[in-house]
Design an enzyme around this catalytic site. Structure first.
Site, mmCIF file in Angstrom:
data_model
loop_
_atom_site.group_PDB
_atom_site.id
_atom_site.type_symbol
_atom_site.label_atom_id
_atom_site.label_comp_id
_atom_site.label_asym_id
_atom_site.label_seq_id
_atom_site.Cartn_x
_atom_site.Cartn_y
_atom_site.Cartn_z
ATOM 1 N N CYS A 75 0.815 -1.230 0.000
ATOM 2 C CA CYS A 75 0.000 0.000 0.000
ATOM 3 C C CYS A 75 0.847 1.279 0.000
ATOM 4 O O CYS A 75 0.334 2.353 -0.303
ATOM 5 C CB CYS A 75 -0.959 0.007 1.186
ATOM 6 S SG CYS A 75 -2.129 -1.346 1.135
ATOM 7 N N HIS A 112 -3.248 7.556 1.805
ATOM 8 C CA HIS A 112 -3.656 6.206 1.401
ATOM 9 C C HIS A 112 -5.048 5.950 1.952
ATOM 10 O O HIS A 112 -5.382 6.367 3.071
ATOM 11 C CB HIS A 112 -2.658 5.187 1.966
ATOM 12 C CG HIS A 112 -3.100 3.769 1.774
ATOM 13 N ND1 HIS A 112 -3.540 3.299 0.549
ATOM 14 C CD2 HIS A 112 -3.194 2.729 2.637
ATOM 15 C CE1 HIS A 112 -3.865 2.028 0.683
ATOM 16 N NE2 HIS A 112 -3.676 1.655 1.942
ATOM 17 N N ASN A 119 -9.958 -0.007 -0.399
ATOM 18 C CA ASN A 119 -8.494 0.077 -0.368
ATOM 19 C C ASN A 119 -7.941 -0.567 -1.644
ATOM 20 O O ASN A 119 -8.003 -1.778 -1.807
ATOM 21 C CB ASN A 119 -7.987 -0.649 0.886
ATOM 22 C CG ASN A 119 -6.477 -0.590 1.034
ATOM 23 O OD1 ASN A 119 -5.766 -0.202 0.115
ATOM 24 N ND2 ASN A 119 -5.986 -0.991 2.188
HETATM 25 O O1 UT7 Z 1 -3.646 -0.543 3.687
HETATM 26 C C1 UT7 Z 1 -3.053 -0.978 4.849
HETATM 27 C C2 UT7 Z 1 -3.663 -2.235 5.262
HETATM 28 N N1 UT7 Z 1 -4.849 -2.253 5.985
HETATM 29 C C3 UT7 Z 1 -5.330 -1.386 6.922
HETATM 30 O O2 UT7 Z 1 -4.849 -0.313 7.143
HETATM 31 C C4 UT7 Z 1 -6.500 -1.859 7.704
HETATM 32 C C5 UT7 Z 1 -6.328 -1.566 9.165
HETATM 33 N N2 UT7 Z 1 -7.368 -2.142 10.000
HETATM 34 C C6 UT7 Z 1 -8.684 -1.798 9.911
HETATM 35 O O3 UT7 Z 1 -9.071 -1.036 9.058
HETATM 36 C C7 UT7 Z 1 -9.621 -2.328 10.967
HETATM 37 O O4 UT7 Z 1 -8.903 -2.947 11.991
HETATM 38 C C8 UT7 Z 1 -10.666 -3.331 10.406
HETATM 39 C C9 UT7 Z 1 -11.660 -2.593 9.539
HETATM 40 C C10 UT7 Z 1 -9.978 -4.443 9.621
HETATM 41 C C11 UT7 Z 1 -11.447 -3.977 11.555
HETATM 42 O O5 UT7 Z 1 -12.054 -2.979 12.354
HETATM 43 P P1 UT7 Z 1 -11.930 -3.016 13.943
HETATM 44 O O6 UT7 Z 1 -12.724 -1.921 14.442
HETATM 45 O O7 UT7 Z 1 -10.460 -3.052 14.271
HETATM 46 O O8 UT7 Z 1 -12.647 -4.372 14.281
HETATM 47 P P2 UT7 Z 1 -12.064 -5.661 15.021
HETATM 48 O O9 UT7 Z 1 -11.058 -6.360 14.155
HETATM 49 O O10 UT7 Z 1 -11.677 -5.300 16.412
HETATM 50 O O11 UT7 Z 1 -13.366 -6.516 15.089
HETATM 51 C C12 UT7 Z 1 -14.502 -6.156 15.881
HETATM 52 C C13 UT7 Z 1 -15.559 -7.203 15.682
HETATM 53 C C14 UT7 Z 1 -15.023 -8.634 15.816
HETATM 54 O O12 UT7 Z 1 -16.041 -9.415 16.403
HETATM 55 P P3 UT7 Z 1 -15.986 -9.819 17.968
HETATM 56 O O13 UT7 Z 1 -14.687 -10.546 18.119
HETATM 57 O O14 UT7 Z 1 -16.004 -8.494 18.677
HETATM 58 O O15 UT7 Z 1 -17.200 -10.630 18.130
HETATM 59 C C15 UT7 Z 1 -14.799 -9.044 14.386
HETATM 60 O O16 UT7 Z 1 -14.872 -10.453 14.232
HETATM 61 O O17 UT7 Z 1 -16.066 -7.114 14.334
HETATM 62 C C16 UT7 Z 1 -15.975 -8.369 13.704
HETATM 63 N N3 UT7 Z 1 -15.790 -8.169 12.280
HETATM 64 C C17 UT7 Z 1 -16.813 -7.994 11.444
HETATM 65 N N4 UT7 Z 1 -18.138 -7.970 11.645
HETATM 66 C C18 UT7 Z 1 -18.919 -7.775 10.583
HETATM 67 C C19 UT7 Z 1 -14.626 -8.095 11.578
HETATM 68 N N5 UT7 Z 1 -14.896 -7.901 10.277
HETATM 69 C C20 UT7 Z 1 -16.247 -7.832 10.174
HETATM 70 C C21 UT7 Z 1 -17.131 -7.642 9.100
HETATM 71 N N6 UT7 Z 1 -18.444 -7.601 9.352
HETATM 72 N N7 UT7 Z 1 -16.698 -7.469 7.827
#
Ligand code: UT7
Length: 324
Positions: free
Chosen positions: A119, A251, A281
């Site tokens: 990225c 980005h 992204n």
């Molecule tokens: O380009 C560089 C590379 N990437 C990035 O910069 C991405 C960086 N990270 C992010 O953007 C965020 O961490 C995410 C969008 C990937 C995830 O958001 P978050 O607020 O950090 O969520 P989390 O991983 O803490 O997950 C919260 C909950 C979890 O459920 P439990 O364990 O609380 O029951 C996940 O399993 O949300 C769940 N979850 C989803 N739920 C519905 C994760 N993905 C999804 C989804 N739909 N697509």
């Protein structure tokens, strides 16, 4: 009399973009996943992404974006372009480089190569192009970010598959003589970093059919910390503050990361080019796509001071300050 401090500057003279026709909405995606449009919008700011057809190669995407950038830069003789860099994580072939194919299809001269920094690829490529223009190795560089990133996705992994999209953005930078101060148009400064000890939080291994693996929370934390630091590094090097910038063109990974960056730089969101809602992204393509969006709708104008910044797998990260 002080010696003249004239300096070669890499001036941005045109941008182009290409997005595949097929749009995949959150709703369509969530229909086959344990996810929802609401979750994706709230946690990422994404509402849709473009997805290439099976026959569209990264070379196709890059070539289309390049041709539009040439038109916008007023380049009628393609051999004027003597350097092509394609930043990509998803090259058409293992070899030769996608960039040499683009060079061939547009009729550029000089030399061409791919650059892989995921990225951060576009920021890396822009910085490398700037160095090559400054050294005199080339005069006019075509710098492309192009990705068929969705081909790396596991469509059953809701933690990654909702985040990415396909597309290509291109910019043309030309060596011009500047005065050597901040009033010059062109790339004024850039900083690049990487840390391979963080490989495991974002990677795709080399096995056949390998897919993206990511520890989202960890990447999020590093993205906000490291992009803030490298943004400050660039500003400090020029004795500037965030509020001196006309635009931040970051980005586009997650709207929450973008908002955090704007806050750190003391910039309102109205001074940030945001495309993550429509493109998701697109890895190395996200910044040139955002630059093209900003120029196309008239927000970005010659003379303005902008910052680009990115973080990606590696980890890699970097920033550049450019006077348009
Ligand atoms: O380009 C560089 C590379 N990437 C990035 O910069 C991405 C960086 N990270 C992010 O953007 C965020 O961490 C995410 C969008 C990937 C995830 O958001 P978050 O607020 O950090 O969520 P989390 O991983 O803490 O997950 C919260 C909950 C979890 O459920 P439990 O364990 O609380 O029951 C996940 O399993 O949300 C769940 N979850 C989803 N739920 C519905 C994760 N993905 C999804 C989804 N739909 N697509």
């Amino acid at each position: 009399m002080p010696a003249s401090s004239s300096k070669i500057r890499s001036v941005l003279i045109g941008t182009g973009a290409y997005l595949p026709q097929r749009i995949l909405t959150n709703r369509e995606l969530a229909a086959s996943l344990d996810s929802s449009d609401e979750w994706i919008r709230q946690r990422t700011g994404i509402s849709q992404r473009h997805v290439s057809s099976d026959s569209e190669t990264t070379t196709d995407l890059a070539t289309r974006a390049a041709k539009q950038a040439m038109v916008n830069a007023g380049i009628r003789d393609p051999s004027q372009i003597d350097l092509v860099i394609v930043a990509t994580t998803t090259p058409t072939d293992v070899f030769p480089a996608t960039a040499t194919m683009v060079q061939h299809f547009i009729g550029a001269s000089g030399f061409a190569f791919d650059l892989q920094a995921v990225c951060s690829g576009f920021v890396y490529a822009l910085s490398v192009a700037d160095s090559l223009l400054q050294s005199g190795s080339a005069k006019t560089a075509l710098v492309i970010g192009a990705e068929n990133f969705t081909r790396l996705l596991d469509w059953t992994d809701r933690g990654t598959c909702v985040l990415f999209g396909d597309g290509a953005g291109a910019v043309i930078v030309r060596a011009e003589a500047g005065k050597g101060d901040q009033s010059d148009r062109g790339i004024l400064t850039s900083f690049l970093h990487s840390d391979g000890s963080l490989r495991d939080i974002l990677y795709t291994d080399g096995s056949p059919g390998a897919r993206v693996k990511m520890e989202g929370k960890e990447v999020f934390r590093h993205a906000t910390e490291k992009m803030a630091a490298v943004a400050e590094e660039a500003l400090d090097s020029l004795g500037l503050q965030g509020s001196d910038l006309d635009w931040l063109v970051p980005h586009q990974a997650n709207l929450r990361i973008i908002e955090a960056m704007a806050k750190k730089l003391n910039l309102p969101l109205s001074k940030v080019i945001v495309t993550v809602d429509k493109h998701a992204n697109t890895s190395a393509a996200s910044i040139p796509l955002a630059l093209h969006a900003g120029f196309s709708d008239g927000r970005l104008k010659p003379g303005q001071l902008i910052m680009v910044e990115a973080l990606g797998g590696g980890l890699t990260w970097g920033s550049a300050i450019i006077r348009l």
